[in-house]
Design a protein around this motif. Structure first.
Motif, PDB file in Angstrom:
ATOM      1  N   GLY A  92      53.788  -8.295  36.809  1.00 33.92           N
ATOM      2  CA  GLY A  92      53.089  -7.330  35.972  1.00 33.92           C
ATOM      3  C   GLY A  92      53.732  -5.965  35.907  1.00 33.92           C
ATOM      4  O   GLY A  92      53.102  -4.997  35.471  1.00 33.92           O
ATOM      5  N   THR A 112      53.450  -0.994  33.318  1.00 32.98           N
ATOM      6  CA  THR A 112      52.563  -1.997  33.903  1.00 32.98           C
ATOM      7  C   THR A 112      52.033  -2.894  32.796  1.00 32.98           C
ATOM      8  O   THR A 112      51.575  -2.411  31.761  1.00 32.98           O
ATOM      9  N   PRO A 114      49.816  -6.678  31.745  1.00 32.63           N
ATOM     10  CA  PRO A 114      48.788  -7.597  32.259  1.00 32.63           C
ATOM     11  C   PRO A 114      49.364  -8.881  32.835  1.00 32.63           C
ATOM     12  O   PRO A 114      48.696  -9.572  33.608  1.00 32.63           O
ATOM     13  N   SER A 115      50.582  -9.235  32.470  1.00 25.18           N
ATOM     14  CA  SER A 115      51.227 -10.426  33.021  1.00 25.18           C
ATOM     15  C   SER A 115      52.734 -10.238  32.938  1.00 25.18           C
ATOM     16  O   SER A 115      53.224  -9.258  32.376  1.00 25.18           O
ATOM     17  N   TYR A 272      47.620  -8.007  50.703  1.00 21.25           N
ATOM     18  CA  TYR A 272      46.432  -7.990  49.852  1.00 21.25           C
ATOM     19  C   TYR A 272      45.404  -9.000  50.349  1.00 21.25           C
ATOM     20  O   TYR A 272      44.208  -8.707  50.443  1.00 21.25           O
ATOM     21  N   GLY A 279      42.534  -8.931  42.344  1.00 19.74           N
ATOM     22  CA  GLY A 279      42.517  -8.464  40.963  1.00 19.74           C
ATOM     23  C   GLY A 279      43.232  -7.143  40.787  1.00 19.74           C
ATOM     24  O   GLY A 279      44.328  -6.919  41.324  1.00 19.74           O
ATOM     25  N   ASP A 280      42.606  -6.233  40.043  1.00 16.09           N
ATOM     26  CA  ASP A 280      43.208  -4.927  39.765  1.00 16.09           C
ATOM     27  C   ASP A 280      43.333  -4.055  41.005  1.00 16.09           C
ATOM     28  O   ASP A 280      44.069  -3.059  41.001  1.00 16.09           O
ATOM     29  N   LYS A 281      42.592  -4.398  42.064  1.00 19.10           N
ATOM     30  CA  LYS A 281      42.638  -3.604  43.295  1.00 19.10           C
ATOM     31  C   LYS A 281      43.845  -3.956  44.160  1.00 19.10           C
ATOM     32  O   LYS A 281      44.148  -3.249  45.116  1.00 19.10           O
ATOM     33  N   THR A 283      47.159  -3.541  44.590  1.00 21.46           N
ATOM     34  CA  THR A 283      48.331  -2.750  44.224  1.00 21.46           C
ATOM     35  C   THR A 283      48.914  -2.102  45.482  1.00 21.46           C
ATOM     36  O   THR A 283      48.193  -1.903  46.468  1.00 21.46           O
TER      37      THR A 283
END
Length: 386
Positions: A92, A112, A114-115, A272, A279-281, A283
């Motif tokens: 991503g 950035t 989404p995929s 992670y 998900g979005d968290k 990073t």
């Protein structure tokens, strides 16, 4: 530290790279000094530097007079003599850097997505390249080429494109054809860990090392091998896939089908999972916001596995040092490295731990900077276009 060249005619490419790198490391050198440092003959050095000056890659400085004879003329890299593009694709995330001959980034774009599907990545890359080509502030004619790097392994059944640490959908994409035909530039594709080792060697913590292993902690884990002054990438460009070395035979199930692979303990993905980020968290920046208690859930599992891997690497390669870097935040990487001591005994045990293991200095730009260096390091192909 010196880089050794060879006077064999078929090693012309290697010798040019050695000369460029030696001048880069020392700033300014006379031809006699280059010959002494590289162990090349004065005639070989003269031929190479003359060719590089003609191409605009080296520049001369005020002659140095000392005693009798002709004054010596120092040479240095001409940063504006040419430039190259480095592209790093990860989960991503697309990073594109334009660097001059000295490695100074002229432009940097981090996007950035989404995929990491090929259509999205290639579309964004082409948009950036078209903007560069039509920019009045950028001399497209000075571009040597494009280095494109991404996670491996490449073309390995049962491992390539398996699990969340690899890129999916790229198996049958010919990146060279996609870009060379449209932009009329040569393209080199490489493993991102290999490129990151090159970036760290040229601009980071390994500038004075002639043999080291670079552990690239990204979504997954890979290693770049810089041995005896040269990058080693293996017969199928998959050398350094250390993420799939088994460190616990009864350990966690890996996406490759084995149990206990190193990247199930040392990688952003492993961090992670252990810290409950999804998900979005999930990073690298989110790891910096965790409490010590949360972060230790991951470190407590990563440390023993990493110590074992370091012992294996040192005993196999006897390299001067192991450099750890990648997209993992530097503050967390520093905590990890500090906790690795005391290291297991190995063939490098005579050195203090702080020399056996070093924190990389180029951070998340190691791979794109290394990618941008590929057209420069493959200097024979580049100069043939002059």
């Amino acid at each position: 530290m010196t880089l050794s060249g060879t006077n064999l005619e078929h090693a012309k490419l290697h010798n040019r790279r050695v000369v460029i790198e030696t001048i880069r490391l020392h700033g300014q050198l006379t031809r006699a000094e280059i010959a002494r440092l590289t162990h090349l003959t004065p005639q070989t050095v003269s031929n190479i530097t003359r060719e590089l000056e003609k191409a605009g890659w080296l520049k001369s400085h005020q002659p140095i007079r000392s005693g009798r004879g002709q004054p010596a003329i120092p040479l240095s890299i001409a940063p504006d003599g040419a430039c190259s593009i480095g592209i790093h694709v990860d989960q991503g995330l697309l990073t594109l850097i334009v660097a001059d001959l000295a490695g100074l980034p002229l432009e940097r774009h981090e996007i950035t997505l989404p995929s990491s599907q090929p259509e999205q990545i290639l579309s964004q890359v082409k948009i950036c390249l078209h903007k560069l080509r039509h920019s009045s502030e950028f001399d497209w004619a000075k571009l040597l080429g494009i280095g494109w790097v991404m996670p491996g392994p490449f073309n390995v059944q049962g491992i390539t494109s398996e699990g969340p640490t690899t890129l999916h959908g790229w198996e049958n994409v010919n990146i060279n054809n996609e870009l060379e035909e449209e932009f009329h530039l040569p393209v080199w594709v490489a493993n991102d860990a290999t490129a990151a080792a090159l970036g760290e060697r040229l601009y980071g913590a390994a500038t004075q090392l002639h043999s080291f292993v670079y552990l690239c902690v990204n979504q997954g884990l890979g290693a770049g091998l810089y041995l005896n002054g040269q990058i080693y990438d293996g017969c199928s460009h998959n050398a350094g896939e250390i993420g799939h070395i088994i460190v616990h035979s009864e350990g966690r199930l890996c996406f490759c089908g084995n149990h206990g692979c190193l990247e199930r303990y040392l990688s952003l993905q492993a961090a992670y999972e252990m810290c409950g980020l999804t998900g979005d968290k999930a990073t690298p920046e989110a790891l910096l916001r965790l409490s010590d208690e949360q972060l230790n859930l991951w470190l407590d599992s990563a440390i023993p596995a990493t110590r074992q891997a370091i012992n294996i690497i040192e005993c196999m390669f006897d390299a001067q040092s192991i450099v750890i870097g990648g997209m993992i935040p530097e503050a967390i990487l520093t905590k990890l490295v500090k906790r690795l001591s005391p290291l297991h005994r190995s063939v490098r045990s005579k050195l203090p731990d702080e020399l056996r293991i070093r924190v990389g200095k180029t951070g998340r730009d190691a791979a794109p900077l290394g990618a941008a260096a590929l057209p420069i390091m493959l200097i024979d192909s580049a100069l043939s276009q002059e």
